[in-house]
Design an enzyme around this catalytic site. Structure first.
Site, PDB file in Angstrom:
ATOM      1  N   HIS A 265       1.313   5.794   6.232  1.00 37.02           N
ATOM      2  CA  HIS A 265       1.155   6.187   4.799  1.00 37.02           C
ATOM      3  C   HIS A 265       1.322   7.724   4.955  1.00 37.02           C
ATOM      4  O   HIS A 265       1.393   8.143   6.215  1.00 37.02           O
ATOM      5  CB  HIS A 265      -0.458   5.762   4.533  1.00 37.02           C
ATOM      6  CG  HIS A 265      -0.765   4.366   4.334  1.00 37.02           C
ATOM      7  ND1 HIS A 265      -1.095   3.423   5.297  1.00 37.02           N
ATOM      8  CD2 HIS A 265      -0.559   3.622   3.123  1.00 37.02           C
ATOM      9  CE1 HIS A 265      -1.293   2.222   4.833  1.00 37.02           C
ATOM     10  NE2 HIS A 265      -0.575   2.377   3.490  1.00 37.02           N
TER      11      HIS A 265
ATOM     12  N   ASP B 295      -3.480   6.295  11.276  1.00 37.67           N
ATOM     13  CA  ASP B 295      -2.514   5.947  10.232  1.00 37.67           C
ATOM     14  C   ASP B 295      -1.195   7.011  10.176  1.00 37.67           C
ATOM     15  O   ASP B 295      -1.414   8.134   9.657  1.00 37.67           O
ATOM     16  CB  ASP B 295      -3.056   6.406   8.874  1.00 37.67           C
ATOM     17  CG  ASP B 295      -2.397   5.723   7.426  1.00 37.67           C
ATOM     18  OD1 ASP B 295      -1.162   5.420   7.812  1.00 37.67           O
ATOM     19  OD2 ASP B 295      -2.985   5.642   6.452  1.00 37.67           O
TER      20      ASP B 295
ATOM     21  N   SER C 177       0.906  -0.959  -0.074  1.00 36.21           N
ATOM     22  CA  SER C 177       0.113   0.081   0.007  1.00 36.21           C
ATOM     23  C   SER C 177       0.763   1.264   0.105  1.00 36.21           C
ATOM     24  O   SER C 177       0.413   2.133  -0.520  1.00 36.21           O
ATOM     25  CB  SER C 177      -0.826   0.047   1.386  1.00 36.21           C
ATOM     26  OG  SER C 177      -0.265   0.056   2.262  1.00 36.21           O
TER      27      SER C 177
END
Length: 278
Positions: free
Chosen positions: A251, A248, A6
């Site tokens: 990311h 998160d 990802s």
């Protein structure tokens, strides 16, 4: 084509946004199957009509094959075949430029524990150190590149590990990064260089096919302020005021850090005089 986990999808989304801004007619760029980018789907092809080119993403968490081993009792268990390339590899062959990554999934759960998970041939190792498994998996990847890539046609990059910035725990144990508004300014607070990146460098240096390492590890290490934290897609206004859910902190926000990675890719291609643009 970007191939990886990802984090590479994060870079893929950045690349699409950057390239789209250069189009006078934005409708001349589209996903060929009308797919929207989601976590669930692992393959995308975006066509740029005016330039007769595509930008693609192929999900591969480990670059080697994820499989299922059937026990004598008939019960199935997930394994990671570190001696076989990912089953999606045939798609990679048609790309003119390949950007690979892996790393984050090697730090999670059963992968990091290495118990009854790593498989070579028909044998599932009862216990195998994750760093040994990672080196063998990267060697499998490197061998596939050497056997299948023509340097005169395909340019290969490996984008290195990008830093996460969890405070007080990991992603699944209460780690947070909300409220960060400044990068790390004092180098003494930077994390150490990952052993997995040293392994990647060792493997690539032993390969025949030229592979450029886009080493963004130190670059990203400074940017504790660049993560979505509580501002992800599924967070509510209450979550942002009183963060209780998983944040998160691995990311990156867009626009943001991955834009710099793509600028470095572009600079590498421009500066490399031997590369012939198609």
């Amino acid at each position: 084509m970007l191939v990886g986990d990802s984090m590479n999808r994060n870079q893929f989304e950045s690349m699409l946004c950057v390239l789209r801004e250069g189009l006078s007619n934005k409708s001349r760029m589209f996903e060929t199957h009308s797919y929207r980018i989601t976590k669930g789907r692992g393959y995308y092809v975006f066509k740029f009509m005016d330039y007769n080119c595509t930008v693609e993403f192929s999900r591969s968490h480990f670059l080697v094959r994820e499989g299922i081993k059937v026990r004598p009792t008939g019960k199935k268990r997930a394994t990671l075949m570190i001696d076989q390339i990912d089953k999606m590899a045939p798609r990679w062959k048609r790309a003119d430029i390949l950007i690979f990554n892996t790393g984050h999934w090697w730090a999670h759960g059963k992968t990091s524990k290495g118990k009854d998970y790593f498989q070579e041939g028909d044998e599932v190792h009862e216990k195998l150190d994750v760093l040994i498994a990672f080196r063998r998996a990267m060697t499998t990847w490197g061998k596939w590149i050497d056997e299948n890539m023509n340097p005169a046609r395909t340019r290969v990059f490996y984008r290195g590990y990008s830093a996460a910035h969890f405070r007080g725990g990991e992603w699944n144990s209460g780690g947070t990064c909300n409220g960060e508004t400044q990068p790390i300014l004092n180098e003494t607070f930077l994390g150490s260089y990952p052993v997995k990146m040293q392994i990647v460098e060792d493997v690539i240096h032993q390969m025949v096919t030229p592979v450029t390492i886009l080493n963004v590890t130190r670059l990203t290490n400074f940017r504790k302020d660049g993560h979505p934290s509580v501002y992800g897609k599924h967070f509510t206004e209450l979550d942002q005021k009183k963060p209780r859910r998983i944040q998160d902190c691995s990311h990156w926000c867009l626009p943001g850090v991955p834009d710099a990675w793509n600028e470095l890719i572009f600079a590498s291609l421009v500066m490399e005089k031997k590369w012939k643009y198609r």
